[in-house]
Design a protein around this motif. Structure first.
Motif, PDB file in Angstrom:
ATOM      1  N   CYS A  96       0.203   4.763   2.506  1.00  0.00           N
ATOM      2  CA  CYS A  96      -0.728   3.961   3.344  1.00  0.00           C
ATOM      3  C   CYS A  96      -1.333   4.760   4.490  1.00  0.00           C
TER       4      CYS A  96
ATOM      5  N   VAL B 201       5.614  -1.561   7.835  1.00  0.00           N
ATOM      6  CA  VAL B 201       5.471  -0.231   7.227  1.00  0.00           C
ATOM      7  C   VAL B 201       6.815   0.502   7.281  1.00  0.00           C
TER       8      VAL B 201
ATOM      9  N   ASP C 154       4.793   5.331   3.483  1.00  0.00           N
ATOM     10  CA  ASP C 154       4.257   6.702   3.507  1.00  0.00           C
ATOM     11  C   ASP C 154       5.413   7.650   3.765  1.00  0.00           C
TER      12      ASP C 154
ATOM     13  N   THR D 131      -4.847  -1.222   5.095  1.00  0.00           N
ATOM     14  CA  THR D 131      -3.904  -2.350   4.995  1.00  0.00           C
ATOM     15  C   THR D 131      -3.988  -3.269   6.197  1.00  0.00           C
TER      16      THR D 131
ATOM     17  N   ASP E 132       0.878  -1.176   0.000  1.00  0.00           N
ATOM     18  CA  ASP E 132       0.000   0.000   0.000  1.00  0.00           C
ATOM     19  C   ASP E 132       0.916   1.226   0.000  1.00  0.00           C
TER      20      ASP E 132
ATOM     21  N   GLY F 182       3.593  -1.398   3.740  1.00  0.00           N
ATOM     22  CA  GLY F 182       2.978  -0.086   3.542  1.00  0.00           C
ATOM     23  C   GLY F 182       4.071   0.948   3.556  1.00  0.00           C
TER      24      GLY F 182
ATOM     25  N   ALA G 160      -2.499   3.311   7.859  1.00  0.00           N
ATOM     26  CA  ALA G 160      -2.585   1.875   7.493  1.00  0.00           C
ATOM     27  C   ALA G 160      -3.897   1.202   7.881  1.00  0.00           C
TER      28      ALA G 160
END
Ligand SMILES: C[S@@+](CC[C@H](N)C(=O)[O-])C[C@H]1O[C@@H](n2cnc3c(N)ncnc32)[C@H](O)[C@@H]1O
Length: 256
Positions: free
Chosen positions: A54, A99, A76, A60, A51, A74, A57
């Motif tokens: 994200c 992430v 970002d 996700t 993702d 994820g 999240a």
């Protein structure tokens, strides 16, 4: 807004609000997006899914819980969003989702993925030039035959929808100053060099007509402010997809 201002906006959102509305006020739109991505995962059965953009999240986390056999990641560019995402992951006891801080405008720190999706991420890149670079970075992070599920906003559906608002005696909804919507033909033309487009559908049309035309007009008549958690939004989100009267479109494509 320029790139740094948009990034600062998301940092500020993440730092000041860790609720379910920190990445969008529109809770039920995210629910639609979750169901759409979930459906595509069940069809294409990727082994790894990322993702990009994200946020905290929430989408996700739900998908990872639903598919423990898939390795999720994820990314970002907002450090605070990633921090909030880690909090949500550990609160839910999710073990198959990592992430990381990353910027889709730069080469992604992953490769050979089976699927990437974005939900309203690329509209935060200020301009088509930067969006094209981001689409290339997404393509390069996929394995050949990997899927990109693009869920982003487009001007055409937005304009159609505002025409309905005008007919309903409602003010137009402007594009927010940190967003840069796609033009469909330009996008399809660009991605067609790298991807086969498998499916596209406007996933916001029936939802927007019911929630932001009918419900908004009812609120206006009653002199009330629309509430994102009102049951009109909930029921609107369960309508089948039809028409071209909302900004958010899903385009599913496969890397050649
Ligand atoms: C509208 S929010 C959506 C978040 C999440 N996809 C969701 O559906 O809840 C957009 C997210 O994209 C992230 N974002 C914007 N530009 C980005 C970039 N260049 N690279 C990585 N993330 C980005 C923002 O920090 C923000 O978390």
């Amino acid at each position: 807004m320029d790139f740094d201002q948009v990034k600062a906006y998301w940092e500020q959102r993440a730092g000041s609000d860790s609720s379910a509305q920190s990445t969008t006020m529109d809770f039920y739109l995210r629910d639609i997006e979750y169901r759409v991505v979930s459906g595509l995962i069940k069809i294409y059965l990727p082994k790894s899914v990322m993702d990009v953009g994200c946020g905290d999240a929430r989408t996700t986390v739900r998908l990872s819980a639903e598919h423990p056999e898939i390795a999720f990641s994820g990314g970002d560019y907002s450090a605070s969003m990633v921090k909030n995402a880690r909090g949500n992951i550990s609160a839910m006891g999710i073990e198959n989702l990592d992430v990381m801080e990353c910027d889709v405008f730069q080469a992604l720190p992953v490769h050979d993925l089976g699927m990437i999706y974005t939900t309203r991420c690329l509209i935060n890149l200020p301009g088509w030039e930067m969006q094209q670079a981001a689409l290339n970075n997404i393509c390069n992070a996929l394995a050949p035959g990997g899927f990109y599920v693009m869920i982003e906003n487009f001007v055409e559906g937005h304009e159609n929808f505002n025409a309905v608002r005008r007919d309903f005696g409602l003010p137009e909804i402007p594009v927010r100053e940190h967003n840069f919507f796609f033009e469909r033909e330009k996008l399809i033309d660009f991605v067609s060099d790298r991807f086969d487009v498998l499916e596209e559908v406007n996933i916001s049309s029936s939802y927007y007509l019911a929630s932001r035309a009918i419900y908004s007009r009812i609120c206006q008549d009653k002199g009330e402010e629309p509430d994102y958690f009102d049951s009109h939004h909930q029921y609107a989100s369960q309508l089948p997809f039809c028409g071209e009267y909302g900004p958010v479109r899903m385009i599913c494509m496969r890397r050649r």
